[in-house]
Design a protein around this motif. Structure first.
Motif, mmCIF file in Angstrom:
data_model
loop_
_atom_site.group_PDB
_atom_site.id
_atom_site.type_symbol
_atom_site.label_atom_id
_atom_site.label_comp_id
_atom_site.label_asym_id
_atom_site.label_seq_id
_atom_site.Cartn_x
_atom_site.Cartn_y
_atom_site.Cartn_z
ATOM 1 N N VAL A 13 0.961 -1.193 -0.186
ATOM 2 C CA VAL A 13 -0.034 -0.053 -0.063
ATOM 3 C C VAL A 13 0.911 1.060 0.105
ATOM 4 O O VAL A 13 1.750 1.473 0.890
ATOM 5 N N ARG A 14 0.767 1.964 -1.025
ATOM 6 C CA ARG A 14 1.558 3.292 -0.943
ATOM 7 C C ARG A 14 0.459 4.530 -0.713
ATOM 8 O O ARG A 14 -0.618 4.281 -1.199
ATOM 9 N N VAL A 15 0.906 5.253 0.187
ATOM 10 C CA VAL A 15 -0.023 6.381 0.540
ATOM 11 C C VAL A 15 0.308 7.587 0.434
ATOM 12 O O VAL A 15 1.821 7.990 0.500
ATOM 13 N N PHE A 16 -0.405 8.628 -0.105
ATOM 14 C CA PHE A 16 -0.053 9.963 -0.265
ATOM 15 C C PHE A 16 -1.152 10.722 0.652
ATOM 16 O O PHE A 16 -2.292 10.578 0.155
ATOM 17 N N THR A 17 -0.919 11.785 1.369
ATOM 18 C CA THR A 17 -1.553 12.621 2.012
ATOM 19 C C THR A 17 -1.357 13.847 2.130
ATOM 20 O O THR A 17 -0.173 14.190 2.572
ATOM 21 N N GLN A 18 -2.267 14.720 1.868
ATOM 22 C CA GLN A 18 -1.980 16.188 1.956
ATOM 23 C C GLN A 18 -3.272 17.215 2.475
ATOM 24 O O GLN A 18 -4.479 16.944 1.981
ATOM 25 N N ARG A 19 -2.957 17.872 3.373
ATOM 26 C CA ARG A 19 -4.152 18.849 3.777
ATOM 27 C C ARG A 19 -4.023 19.976 2.906
ATOM 28 O O ARG A 19 -2.798 20.797 2.361
ATOM 29 N N LEU A 20 -5.238 20.551 2.501
ATOM 30 C CA LEU A 20 -5.104 21.690 1.482
ATOM 31 C C LEU A 20 -6.293 22.604 1.933
ATOM 32 O O LEU A 20 -7.284 22.409 2.557
ATOM 33 N N SER A 21 -5.919 23.859 1.663
ATOM 34 C CA SER A 21 -6.891 25.080 2.108
ATOM 35 C C SER A 21 -8.192 24.782 1.241
ATOM 36 O O SER A 21 -8.276 24.283 0.238
ATOM 37 N N ALA A 22 -9.417 25.108 1.868
ATOM 38 C CA ALA A 22 -10.540 24.833 1.652
ATOM 39 C C ALA A 22 -11.019 26.197 0.649
ATOM 40 O O ALA A 22 -12.078 26.725 1.049
ATOM 41 N N THR A 23 -10.349 26.388 -0.651
ATOM 42 C CA THR A 23 -10.502 27.333 -1.581
ATOM 43 C C THR A 23 -10.427 26.708 -2.753
ATOM 44 O O THR A 23 -9.700 25.506 -3.058
ATOM 45 N N PRO A 24 -10.664 27.392 -3.890
ATOM 46 C CA PRO A 24 -10.757 27.056 -5.225
ATOM 47 C C PRO A 24 -9.232 26.603 -5.443
ATOM 48 O O PRO A 24 -9.221 25.628 -6.239
ATOM 49 N N ARG A 25 -8.529 27.171 -5.077
ATOM 50 C CA ARG A 25 -6.875 27.149 -5.406
ATOM 51 C C ARG A 25 -6.532 25.713 -4.722
ATOM 52 O O ARG A 25 -5.593 24.856 -5.278
ATOM 53 N N GLY A 26 -7.007 25.739 -3.494
ATOM 54 C CA GLY A 26 -6.755 24.237 -2.832
ATOM 55 C C GLY A 26 -7.167 23.184 -3.664
ATOM 56 O O GLY A 26 -6.453 21.768 -3.780
ATOM 57 N N ALA A 27 -8.252 23.086 -4.295
ATOM 58 C CA ALA A 27 -9.210 22.154 -5.066
ATOM 59 C C ALA A 27 -8.174 21.981 -6.209
ATOM 60 O O ALA A 27 -8.213 20.784 -6.799
ATOM 61 N N ARG A 78 -6.322 12.176 0.313
ATOM 62 C CA ARG A 78 -5.629 10.810 0.557
ATOM 63 C C ARG A 78 -5.636 9.936 -0.759
ATOM 64 O O ARG A 78 -6.853 9.665 -1.147
ATOM 65 N N LEU A 79 -4.542 9.501 -1.200
ATOM 66 C CA LEU A 79 -4.359 8.547 -2.258
ATOM 67 C C LEU A 79 -3.748 7.309 -1.695
ATOM 68 O O LEU A 79 -2.922 7.295 -1.044
ATOM 69 N N LEU A 80 -4.248 6.110 -1.889
ATOM 70 C CA LEU A 80 -3.657 4.755 -1.791
ATOM 71 C C LEU A 80 -3.507 3.988 -3.038
ATOM 72 O O LEU A 80 -4.680 3.660 -3.641
ATOM 73 N N LEU A 81 -2.569 3.571 -3.476
ATOM 74 C CA LEU A 81 -2.306 2.467 -4.336
ATOM 75 C C LEU A 81 -2.195 0.994 -3.557
ATOM 76 O O LEU A 81 -1.519 0.781 -2.880
ATOM 77 N N ILE A 82 -3.570 0.564 -3.733
ATOM 78 C CA ILE A 82 -3.771 -0.763 -2.960
ATOM 79 C C ILE A 82 -3.942 -1.933 -3.975
ATOM 80 O O ILE A 82 -3.971 -1.579 -5.158
ATOM 81 N N PRO A 83 -4.078 -3.035 -3.562
ATOM 82 C CA PRO A 83 -4.043 -4.045 -4.606
ATOM 83 C C PRO A 83 -5.138 -4.055 -5.366
ATOM 84 O O PRO A 83 -6.227 -4.087 -5.008
ATOM 85 N N GLY A 84 -4.868 -3.858 -6.781
ATOM 86 C CA GLY A 84 -6.030 -3.686 -7.773
ATOM 87 C C GLY A 84 -6.441 -2.570 -8.156
ATOM 88 O O GLY A 84 -7.279 -2.037 -9.025
ATOM 89 N N SER A 85 -6.288 -1.277 -7.214
ATOM 90 C CA SER A 85 -6.815 -0.186 -7.396
ATOM 91 C C SER A 85 -6.129 0.975 -6.891
ATOM 92 O O SER A 85 -5.141 0.957 -6.038
ATOM 93 N N VAL A 86 -6.536 2.089 -7.395
ATOM 94 C CA VAL A 86 -6.177 3.414 -6.474
ATOM 95 C C VAL A 86 -7.486 3.790 -5.792
ATOM 96 O O VAL A 86 -8.415 3.983 -6.276
ATOM 97 N N ARG A 87 -7.316 4.297 -4.388
ATOM 98 C CA ARG A 87 -8.336 5.057 -3.553
ATOM 99 C C ARG A 87 -8.116 6.028 -3.254
ATOM 100 O O ARG A 87 -7.082 6.425 -3.091
ATOM 101 N N ILE A 88 -9.240 6.908 -3.621
ATOM 102 C CA ILE A 88 -9.054 8.282 -3.425
ATOM 103 C C ILE A 88 -10.001 8.609 -2.100
ATOM 104 O O ILE A 88 -11.299 8.175 -2.003
ATOM 105 N N GLU A 89 -9.452 9.456 -1.412
ATOM 106 C CA GLU A 89 -10.462 9.838 -0.217
ATOM 107 C C GLU A 89 -10.162 11.322 0.024
ATOM 108 O O GLU A 89 -9.057 11.614 -0.118
ATOM 109 N N VAL A 90 -11.366 12.057 0.233
ATOM 110 C CA VAL A 90 -11.312 13.555 0.299
ATOM 111 C C VAL A 90 -12.238 13.719 1.601
ATOM 112 O O VAL A 90 -13.385 13.339 1.712
ATOM 113 N N THR A 91 -11.687 14.161 2.589
ATOM 114 C CA THR A 91 -12.287 14.473 3.992
ATOM 115 C C THR A 91 -12.217 16.142 4.253
ATOM 116 O O THR A 91 -11.591 16.705 3.941
ATOM 117 N N ASP A 92 -13.564 16.281 4.935
ATOM 118 C CA ASP A 92 -13.710 17.808 5.172
ATOM 119 C C ASP A 92 -14.469 17.538 6.578
ATOM 120 O O ASP A 92 -14.536 16.450 7.066
#
Length: 159
Positions: A13-27, A78-92
């Protein structure tokens, strides 16, 4: 007689996590960071997987900024490279009504200017769901895009 277990490929499992400002620029930055990270994992720009992830991240990040924004609080990609897929998670961190989940997203008014984001996620993702954020408050929208050559990508990425 001793039976040796069948060797299995490692579960990576490869993981990438980043917090971003809740602005159009962050999106916008969320989408760019996601595509860059996929490329680093061996999923090049312009592939079907990369394009699908780009659409999903763009829509979920825009929703987090538009509907999930709490002044002074970020959203998380948050992005995860898991067996068979890429998982995308967006949390607010917004409380209140959750967005509709898979199978209950209604089409918007034909002339409406908004309301198509989750329809796109529903059309592009192999699977998706809406979860309560842990720890509260807020929610996470999780989507997965299947990666046809996942094992080859994992091997090339050094798994």
């Amino acid at each position: 007689m001793t039976v040796r277990p069948t060797p299995r490929p490692p579960v990576t499992v490869r993981v990438f996590t980043q917090r971003l400002s809740a602005t159009p620029r962050g999106a916008r930055l969320a989408r760019h960071l996601a595509l860059h990270q996929l490329d680093r994992w061996g999923i090049p720009h312009g592939t079907d997987v990369s394009d699908a992830v780009a659409v999903i991240v763009a829509e979920l990040a825009a929703n987090a900024v538009t509907h999930g924004r709490v002044p002074g609080r970020d959203f998380e990609l948050r992005l995860l490279l898991i067996p068979g897929s890429v998982r995308i998670e967006v949390t607010d961190t917004r409380t209140g009504p959750r967005p509709p989940g898979p199978g209950v997203v209604r089409p918007p008014c034909p002339l409406g200017e908004a309301g198509r984001g989750l329809l796109l996620v529903d059309a592009v993702a192999a699977r998706w769901e809406v979860l309560d954020r842990t720890p509260a408050p807020g929610k996470t929208v999780r989507a997965e895009v299947d990666v046809p050559d996942w094992l080859g990508i994992a091997r090339r990425a050094g798994a």
